[in-house]
Design an enzyme around this catalytic site. Structure first.
Site, mmCIF file in Angstrom:
data_model
loop_
_atom_site.group_PDB
_atom_site.id
_atom_site.type_symbol
_atom_site.label_atom_id
_atom_site.label_comp_id
_atom_site.label_asym_id
_atom_site.label_seq_id
_atom_site.Cartn_x
_atom_site.Cartn_y
_atom_site.Cartn_z
ATOM 1 N N GLN A 110 39.736 44.973 39.328
ATOM 2 C CA GLN A 110 40.371 46.283 39.278
ATOM 3 C C GLN A 110 41.024 46.605 40.618
ATOM 4 O O GLN A 110 40.412 46.411 41.670
ATOM 5 C CB GLN A 110 39.337 47.366 38.935
ATOM 6 C CG GLN A 110 38.643 47.169 37.602
ATOM 7 C CD GLN A 110 37.567 46.106 37.637
ATOM 8 O OE1 GLN A 110 36.894 45.928 38.647
ATOM 9 N NE2 GLN A 110 37.410 45.385 36.548
ATOM 10 N N SER A 111 42.258 47.111 40.575
ATOM 11 C CA SER A 111 42.989 47.528 41.768
ATOM 12 C C SER A 111 43.170 46.332 42.710
ATOM 13 O O SER A 111 43.756 45.327 42.315
ATOM 14 C CB SER A 111 42.270 48.702 42.437
ATOM 15 O OG SER A 111 43.117 49.408 43.304
ATOM 16 N N LEU A 112 42.653 46.392 43.933
ATOM 17 C CA LEU A 112 42.738 45.234 44.819
ATOM 18 C C LEU A 112 42.018 44.039 44.201
ATOM 19 O O LEU A 112 42.424 42.886 44.387
ATOM 20 C CB LEU A 112 42.148 45.565 46.183
ATOM 21 C CG LEU A 112 42.162 44.452 47.234
ATOM 22 C CD1 LEU A 112 43.571 43.941 47.483
ATOM 23 C CD2 LEU A 112 41.524 44.925 48.533
ATOM 24 N N GLY B 159 42.096 43.338 41.137
ATOM 25 C CA GLY B 159 43.048 42.764 40.197
ATOM 26 C C GLY B 159 43.963 41.761 40.872
ATOM 27 O O GLY B 159 44.321 40.727 40.295
ATOM 28 N N VAL C 4 43.355 44.647 36.087
ATOM 29 C CA VAL C 4 43.364 46.091 35.836
ATOM 30 C C VAL C 4 44.023 46.814 37.011
ATOM 31 O O VAL C 4 43.478 46.856 38.112
ATOM 32 C CB VAL C 4 41.928 46.609 35.614
ATOM 33 C CG1 VAL C 4 41.936 48.111 35.341
ATOM 34 C CG2 VAL C 4 41.256 45.854 34.475
#
Length: 492
Positions: free
Chosen positions: A257-259, A261, A279
């Protein structure tokens, strides 16, 4: 003073704007036992904005009360509610130590102890879970000359015997954390559902994350693929040494998720990864940061008309007024191993899929122009359109989809919701059940897992209605009429 990180005026439910996503992230874990609505509302109602010490003390008090409840429930043999209390305590202890990057050096040890309390509470919850949870240690040898080896702590969630998929081995999903997440928090994003669906879930603290950063002092790496390579080697070794786990090393997938991802996509270039769910990932960290900073100030610095000292001074002064700015640069500095705010911004340039912008590009990736060209497995990419000024899907999600050149269109899926309830917040905070549904639905399809529809069958006469009637035909009407009359009489 001009805010370094800007926010749009909408979608703010708390007085201090920065708290919105952080508190949404907390309350979003409620469906899986990570937060209680009443506890949350009482704390938020008394929380002062822009005050790190207030945040710390409020969450610490709540964590200790909740931990005590868990102990009482456990002693009484009430395992289900005890598990929930321990999960909440773990999450509240995580929040209590969340502000550690901006605390004085003398208090760092105190906050590290709180982190360990969060881990211990999670471990107590894990002992009461339906599936098996095992603490693991992943060997990682950095490729740099004479770099010391390090052990990456992890949790391996294995489905119970009755949860395993019929007729096949157990697929495994690697879950990669983001910039300031802990692997215990990742439970709410993957392991809360995965084992019940027959998946094994592996979470871990990589370089720049969790205990690997806090205790081992290992900073984040832009080449996340070398870390995932070590994780995959560990999985293969574990599967060989533990045949009873029945892990399918030919059905390994990855999510982040985010970084996280970004890191997951880098790991997805390894042919042992069969599917990837990224994500709300970042495509180019530096470009994203520049889009959220005042151009009139950063432009002369980028062109060397202004030295690092001016940027450092501006950040330090603004941090005295705004906890969000102070936290962002303190957390980023620790995560990257940067010596100053200006250096932290410069270090962001290495976190990109553009090979022409990275130091080792020509040595490791031949003539490819973009790292994503090395990814060939099915990929599900999401974006967060719930706050256009904070995270920009067109700068990250869309760019990633364009550059997945060697993934056939039928193996690429895109999801960019806008409303927070639909996953419009960054990292899908507030919509984690929906995220896990979409994630595992995609993985089922790409890994060839067929479940079949299982409609709920209601048993006739199972529930008694008003006056003893069953909830069928006349019994249902009687129940509804009785309830309606009761409500009407009560109102009048």
């Amino acid at each position: 003073m001009y805010p370094f990180f800007t926010y749009s005026p909408g979608r703010h439910y708390f007085e201090y704007k920065w708290y919105n996503l952080e508190l949404l992230r907390l309350i979003g874990s409620a469906p899986y036992g990570g937060c209680d609505a009443a506890e949350f509302l009482e704390l938020v109602a008394s929380l002062k904005p822009n005050d790190a010490d207030e945040w710390h003390h409020k969450f610490l008090a709540l964590a200790e009360r909740t931990q005590a409840k868990g102990e009482q429930m456990s002693e009484a043999g009430h395992e289900a509610v005890a598990r929930g209390a321990y999960l909440r305590a773990s999450n509240y202890f995580r929040c209590a130590q969340y502000m550690f990057p901006i605390m004085p050096a003398a208090r760092q040890g105190e906050f590290l102890k709180l982190y360990h309390r969060s881990i211990r509470s999670f471990e107590q919850a894990a002992e009461l879970m339906e599936h098996r949870v095992e603490r693991v240690s992943i060997p990682f040898q950095p490729p740099e000359y004479r770099a010391p080896a390090v052990e990456l702590p992890g949790w391996l969630h294995l489905p119970a015997a009755h949860q395993r998929l019929s007729g096949r081995k157990t697929p495994l999903l690697i879950c990669v954390g983001g910039a300031d997440s802990t692997q215990e928090e990742l439970y709410f994003l993957s392991a809360a559902e995965g084992p019940g669906l027959g998946y094994a879930i592996l979470t871990f603290d990589g370089p720049g994350q969790g205990l690997t950063l806090r205790e081992s002092g290992v900073p984040l790496r832009p080449d996340g693929e070398v870390v995932i390579e070590a994780v995959l080697d560990f999985i293969e070794s574990y599967a060989a040494e533990h045949p009873e786990a029945d892990l399918d090393v030919d059905a390994i997938s990855i999510t982040g998720q985010s970084l996280g991802g970004y890191l997951a996509l880098r790991g997805a270039a390894d042919p042992r990864i069969k599917a990837c769910v990224a994500v709300d990932p970042i495509y180019d960290f530096y470009d994203l940061a520049m889009s959220r900073m005042p151009r009139w100030f950063m432009w002369p610095w980028e062109r060397n008309y202004m030295g690092d000292g001016f940027v450092d001074f501006a950040v330090i002064e603004h941090s005295k007024l705004d906890v969000a700015t102070k936290y962002t640069f303190a957390q980023g500095g620790q995560m990257f191993g940067s010596a100053s705010p200006a250096q932290m911004i410069r270090d962001m340039k290495q976190y990109t899929f553009r090979l022409d912008k990275t130091i080792t590009a020509s040595k490791r990736h031949g003539n490819n122009r973009d790292y994503l060209e090395w990814v060939t497995c099915p990929v599900f990419v999401t974006g967060a359109a719930g706050d256009e000024k904070l995270f920009l899907p067109e700068m990250s999600t869309s760019a990633i989809m364009r550059n997945l050149a060697n993934v056939p269109d039928e193996h690429k899926e895109l999801w960019i919701p806008k409303e927070w309830s639909e996953g419009g917040a960054q990292a899908k905070s507030g919509a984690w059940p929906l995220l896990q549904h979409r994630c595992f639905k995609f993985l089922d399809e790409k890994l060839g897992i067929s479940r079949g529809a299982k409609p709920v069958q209601l048993k006739t006469g199972f529930v008694k209605g008003v006056n003893g009637h069953g909830l069928t035909n006349g019994g249902l009407n009687g129940a509804l009429n009785g309830a309606t009359n009761g409500i009407t009489n009560g109102v009048h």
